[in-house]
Design a protein around this motif. Sequence first.
Motif, mmCIF file in Angstrom:
data_model
loop_
_atom_site.group_PDB
_atom_site.id
_atom_site.type_symbol
_atom_site.label_atom_id
_atom_site.label_comp_id
_atom_site.label_asym_id
_atom_site.label_seq_id
_atom_site.Cartn_x
_atom_site.Cartn_y
_atom_site.Cartn_z
ATOM 1 N N MET A 187 65.116 10.519 5.140
ATOM 2 C CA MET A 187 65.742 11.387 6.136
ATOM 3 C C MET A 187 66.015 10.610 7.412
ATOM 4 O O MET A 187 65.186 9.810 7.863
ATOM 5 N N VAL A 188 67.184 10.842 7.974
ATOM 6 C CA VAL A 188 67.510 10.379 9.322
ATOM 7 C C VAL A 188 67.423 11.586 10.247
ATOM 8 O O VAL A 188 68.095 12.603 10.010
ATOM 9 N N ILE A 189 66.599 11.488 11.288
ATOM 10 C CA ILE A 189 66.362 12.603 12.201
ATOM 11 C C ILE A 189 67.124 12.313 13.491
ATOM 12 O O ILE A 189 66.717 11.489 14.309
ATOM 13 N N ALA A 190 68.254 12.980 13.648
ATOM 14 C CA ALA A 190 69.135 12.761 14.800
ATOM 15 C C ALA A 190 69.291 14.042 15.596
ATOM 16 O O ALA A 190 70.352 14.334 16.138
ATOM 17 N N THR A 191 68.213 14.805 15.674
ATOM 18 C CA THR A 191 68.201 16.063 16.417
ATOM 19 C C THR A 191 67.819 15.816 17.865
ATOM 20 O O THR A 191 67.500 14.690 18.263
ATOM 21 N N GLU A 192 67.784 16.883 18.655
ATOM 22 C CA GLU A 192 67.173 16.800 19.976
ATOM 23 C C GLU A 192 65.690 16.477 19.822
ATOM 24 O O GLU A 192 65.054 16.817 18.813
ATOM 25 N N THR A 193 65.128 15.819 20.814
ATOM 26 C CA THR A 193 63.741 15.352 20.750
ATOM 27 C C THR A 193 62.729 16.466 20.475
ATOM 28 O O THR A 193 61.807 16.264 19.673
ATOM 29 N N GLY A 225 56.541 12.747 1.168
ATOM 30 C CA GLY A 225 56.563 11.323 0.871
ATOM 31 C C GLY A 225 57.906 10.676 1.125
ATOM 32 O O GLY A 225 58.221 9.632 0.538
ATOM 33 N N TRP A 226 58.702 11.261 2.028
ATOM 34 C CA TRP A 226 60.033 10.725 2.332
ATOM 35 C C TRP A 226 59.966 9.803 3.553
ATOM 36 O O TRP A 226 59.521 10.232 4.632
ATOM 37 N N PRO A 227 60.407 8.564 3.456
ATOM 38 C CA PRO A 227 60.531 7.740 4.660
ATOM 39 C C PRO A 227 61.583 8.325 5.588
ATOM 40 O O PRO A 227 62.514 9.006 5.143
ATOM 41 N N PHE A 228 61.427 8.080 6.870
ATOM 42 C CA PHE A 228 62.371 8.646 7.833
ATOM 43 C C PHE A 228 62.809 7.589 8.850
ATOM 44 O O PHE A 228 62.113 6.597 9.083
ATOM 45 N N TYR A 229 63.966 7.832 9.416
ATOM 46 C CA TYR A 229 64.493 7.066 10.548
ATOM 47 C C TYR A 229 64.691 8.098 11.650
ATOM 48 O O TYR A 229 65.546 8.977 11.525
ATOM 49 N N VAL A 230 63.890 8.005 12.704
ATOM 50 C CA VAL A 230 63.963 8.993 13.775
ATOM 51 C C VAL A 230 64.595 8.357 15.004
ATOM 52 O O VAL A 230 64.283 7.223 15.367
ATOM 53 N N GLU A 231 65.486 9.088 15.624
ATOM 54 C CA GLU A 231 66.121 8.573 16.840
ATOM 55 C C GLU A 231 65.114 8.523 17.991
ATOM 56 O O GLU A 231 64.114 9.240 18.008
ATOM 57 N N LYS A 232 65.400 7.668 18.942
ATOM 58 C CA LYS A 232 64.552 7.566 20.135
ATOM 59 C C LYS A 232 65.022 8.610 21.163
ATOM 60 O O LYS A 232 66.185 9.055 21.099
ATOM 61 N N PRO A 233 64.174 8.993 22.116
ATOM 62 C CA PRO A 233 62.751 8.688 22.199
ATOM 63 C C PRO A 233 61.965 9.581 21.259
ATOM 64 O O PRO A 233 62.433 10.661 20.879
ATOM 65 N N LEU A 234 60.771 9.141 20.908
ATOM 66 C CA LEU A 234 59.970 9.931 19.987
ATOM 67 C C LEU A 234 59.500 11.229 20.639
ATOM 68 O O LEU A 234 59.530 12.297 20.028
ATOM 69 N N ALA A 267 70.217 17.404 30.190
ATOM 70 C CA ALA A 267 70.043 18.239 31.383
ATOM 71 C C ALA A 267 68.772 19.073 31.343
ATOM 72 O O ALA A 267 68.520 19.848 32.271
ATOM 73 N N LYS A 268 67.965 18.918 30.309
ATOM 74 C CA LYS A 268 66.754 19.729 30.174
ATOM 75 C C LYS A 268 65.565 19.052 30.849
ATOM 76 O O LYS A 268 65.342 17.851 30.692
ATOM 77 N N ALA A 269 64.798 19.838 31.588
ATOM 78 C CA ALA A 269 63.633 19.283 32.278
ATOM 79 C C ALA A 269 62.604 18.747 31.287
ATOM 80 O O ALA A 269 61.920 17.757 31.564
ATOM 81 N N GLU A 270 62.467 19.404 30.133
ATOM 82 C CA GLU A 270 61.549 18.944 29.091
ATOM 83 C C GLU A 270 62.365 18.244 28.005
ATOM 84 O O GLU A 270 63.073 18.880 27.231
ATOM 85 N N GLY A 271 62.281 16.925 27.971
ATOM 86 C CA GLY A 271 62.979 16.156 26.948
ATOM 87 C C GLY A 271 64.295 15.549 27.395
ATOM 88 O O GLY A 271 64.935 14.839 26.612
ATOM 89 N N GLY A 272 64.721 15.823 28.617
ATOM 90 C CA GLY A 272 65.968 15.254 29.121
ATOM 91 C C GLY A 272 65.712 14.234 30.213
ATOM 92 O O GLY A 272 64.592 13.778 30.432
ATOM 93 N N GLY A 273 66.779 13.860 30.909
ATOM 94 C CA GLY A 273 66.653 12.910 32.002
ATOM 95 C C GLY A 273 66.909 11.476 31.579
ATOM 96 O O GLY A 273 66.891 11.129 30.397
#
Length: 314
Positions: free
Chosen positions: A52-58, A72-81, A151-157
């Motif tokens: 899985m590639v995880i390209a969602t909001e944090t 048991g699926w390897p993943f590629y998650v976008e930054k930041p964690l 633009a979100k105070a939690e997870g943005g900036g």
Amino acid sequence: MIPTGTILVIGAGSIGRRHAENLATLGARAELIPWRCFQRDTVATRRDVAGMVIATETPVRLDLIRLCADRGWPFYVEKPLAWRMAQVAEIRAAAEPVARRSMIGFMMRYHPVVRALAAMDLSRTFRFHAEIGHDVRKWRQNWRFAESYAAKAEGGGVLLDLCHEIDLMLALFPGLRLHDVRSLGHAGFPGVDFATSLHLSAPGGAAGSVAMDYISPVFVRRLALATDQCRIEADLQAARLDVLTASGQEQRAFPFERNGMFLAATRDFLALAAGEDLPEDHLRPRFDRMRATNDLIAAAWEARKFTGQIEMDL
């Protein structure tokens, strides 16, 4: 090596679409699923998934990583964690079963200039600086900051959004210590940093900083390192490296196409997902080796001190 199953790409924004296209380019079977269409219970029962590639909001990534670990699926998650230390610890614990075969999207580690710097002897560095700046209103067509994740105070900036430079300094100088974080905000977006500077030191005593902003009228992405023998100036946007010494200046240019970094990272992820033993590469952002970066980014976000505000029509 390419996995035989399907790589799910969760999140159909610009980065998700790029990942899906790159997976297809490399010969993998990719399926793009917008986050609003994602049905966890249905996906959890699938038997054709190879990763899985995880390209969602944090903020929504923990549950997806738990699902990958459970299946048991390897993943590629976008930054930041994540943006808080407790979140990073929770995600790291959840990811443990598949962490060695997974990656996090710090693709700037594949930049040819970064690779060249990492191959140099930087042990005599006494000062370092990384800077990235870009007018946030000019990022993409039909895109408005006020309606975005940023633009979100939690997870943005900006610290979270442009955190590649924090990771690059850690890649070049392992063991960095954080001393201070100063930010500028905006009256219309409480808690969101628009310009942030980190002050850091390396184990050998070198002092340095990382600066990022949403304000610069021109795109700037540069590193500067000072040693007792030379000054090194790297322009990551122009893919150029200058080494200045008492006897003159050496300039090196590198062939560069931005998507090449994404392709290189995706190629490594596919190999890991397929169970391939890759040659050792300390720059490869394998998930189980990225604790220091994830911790430093979260610690810096928690340590921000807002010292003023900028005026910007958003």
